[in-house]
Design an enzyme around this catalytic site. Structure first.
Site, PDB file in Angstrom:
ATOM      1  N   HIS A  78      23.660 -12.981  -1.264  1.00 16.07           N
ATOM      2  CA  HIS A  78      23.458 -12.095  -0.118  1.00 16.07           C
ATOM      3  C   HIS A  78      24.278 -10.825  -0.305  1.00 16.07           C
ATOM      4  CE1 HIS A  78      27.109 -14.275   0.957  1.00 16.07           C
ATOM      5  NE2 HIS A  78      27.353 -13.414   1.928  1.00 16.07           N
ATOM      6  N   ASP A 108      31.859  -9.160  -0.845  1.00 17.49           N
ATOM      7  CA  ASP A 108      32.616 -10.131  -1.636  1.00 17.49           C
ATOM      8  C   ASP A 108      31.730 -10.977  -2.535  1.00 17.49           C
ATOM      9  OD1 ASP A 108      31.705 -11.143   0.854  1.00 17.49           O
ATOM     10  OD2 ASP A 108      33.025 -12.880   0.712  1.00 17.49           O
TER      11      ASP A 108
END
Length: 304
Positions: free
Chosen positions: A62, A66
């Protein structure tokens, strides 16, 4: 070992000393796949001696930083190192729009091509397949469209019972048919059952990656019995329940509960919040529910 998971980063959005953002490399026989690429991924590769000569596919779960902000640095470095093989990025369609211009700018003169293969994060589908492995997406429940991934090795060939093959004078050219499950017919027309000439194949291996997600059982059947399950555990169950709910993450106890219900062989946890410094706490919480639970750290290697 033919099946290995290399943890490059075990942290979540805020990196701390000794804990980089999420990234890992999965090895399946002669293949390598990167799953997510947070900041510091290429540093960990160097520190841990992870060679990437067989890495040609990167899967991004996604579009939170991070999980993908280490990508452009890694791709640029591959260009400087003279990479020539194509690199394929599997992700939601928006990723190409976000970093496509960076790829074009920072990789001028690179000898290899970066190709984006978009997938829909809203449905489960096969997004990669070769003669030995398939990769299927597992839509998850998070604050942005997110997918996990199921890596499945295809059925391996049956093992030859060589003494019996010799006894029945099976031609070498027919061995591949035996390994595919066919019976053998002698020159006299006698049918020799395949089970007399071969042994059962080595069981195929399966790995499931459950990225950032609130607890969900919608993929319970898909991941049932996998050899290795990686599941995010951003928090311990002692965290404020509202934080767990609004940020749509999972606790160690929830990951262990899913692993137990799915009857997986081994659970690996990661993506820890920076507020939790001792990963041993995650292991203790999970093992109270599912004994084969392991808290990953940067540099951990799990064979399965």
């Amino acid at each position: 070992m033919d099946y290995r998971l290399n943890i490059l980063g075990s942290g979540s959005a805020k990196p701390i000393a000794g804990r980089f953002q999420t990234s890992q490399i999965l090895e399946i026989r002669e293949r390598q796949f990167m799953i997510d690429c947070g900041e510091g991924a290429q540093i960990r590769m160097s520190q841990n001696g992870v060679r990437t000569s067989r890495l040609n596919h990167i899967f991004i779960s996604h579009l939170h930083g991070d999980h993908c902000l280490g990508l452009i640095g890694l791709l640029s470095t591959f260009g400087m190192l003279g990479r020539v093989n194509e690199m394929v990025i599997h992700s939601a369609p928006e990723l190409e729009k976000l970093i496509g211009e960076q790829v074009r700018f920072f990789m001028q003169g690179a000898q290899y091509e970066v190709r984006f293969e978009p997938f829909s994060p809203y449905r489960s589908e096969v997004v990669y397949e070769d003669k030995a492995v398939t990769v299927k997406t597992l839509p998850l429940v998070h604050t942005v469209p997110t997918c996990g991934f199921l890596f499945e090795e295809k059925q391996l060939p049956r093992h030859l019972n060589k003494p019996m093959c010799d006894a029945w004078e099976v031609p070498v050219a027919f061995y591949q048919h035996l390994q595919a499950g066919e019976d053998f017919i002698t020159s006299d027309g006698e049918v020799i059952d395949n089970s007399r000439l071969t042994f059962e194949p080595t069981p195929s291996k399966r790995f499931a990656y459950m990225s950032d997600t609130a607890y969900t059982e919608k993929h319970l059947d898909a991941i049932a019995g996998v050899d290795l399950l990686y599941h995010e555990t951003t928090y311990l169950s002692s965290v404020d329940p509202l934080k767990l709910k609004t940020r749509m993450h999972s606790s160690a106890a929830q990951a262990a509960t899913l692993a137990k219900k799915a009857q997986v062989k081994k659970l690996v946890m990661g993506h820890y919040s920076s507020q939790h410094r001792d990963v041993a706490e995650f292991e203790r919480e999970a093992r109270a529910i599912f004994a084969e639970s392991y808290a990953a750290t940067d540099g951990s290697v799990f064979e399965y």
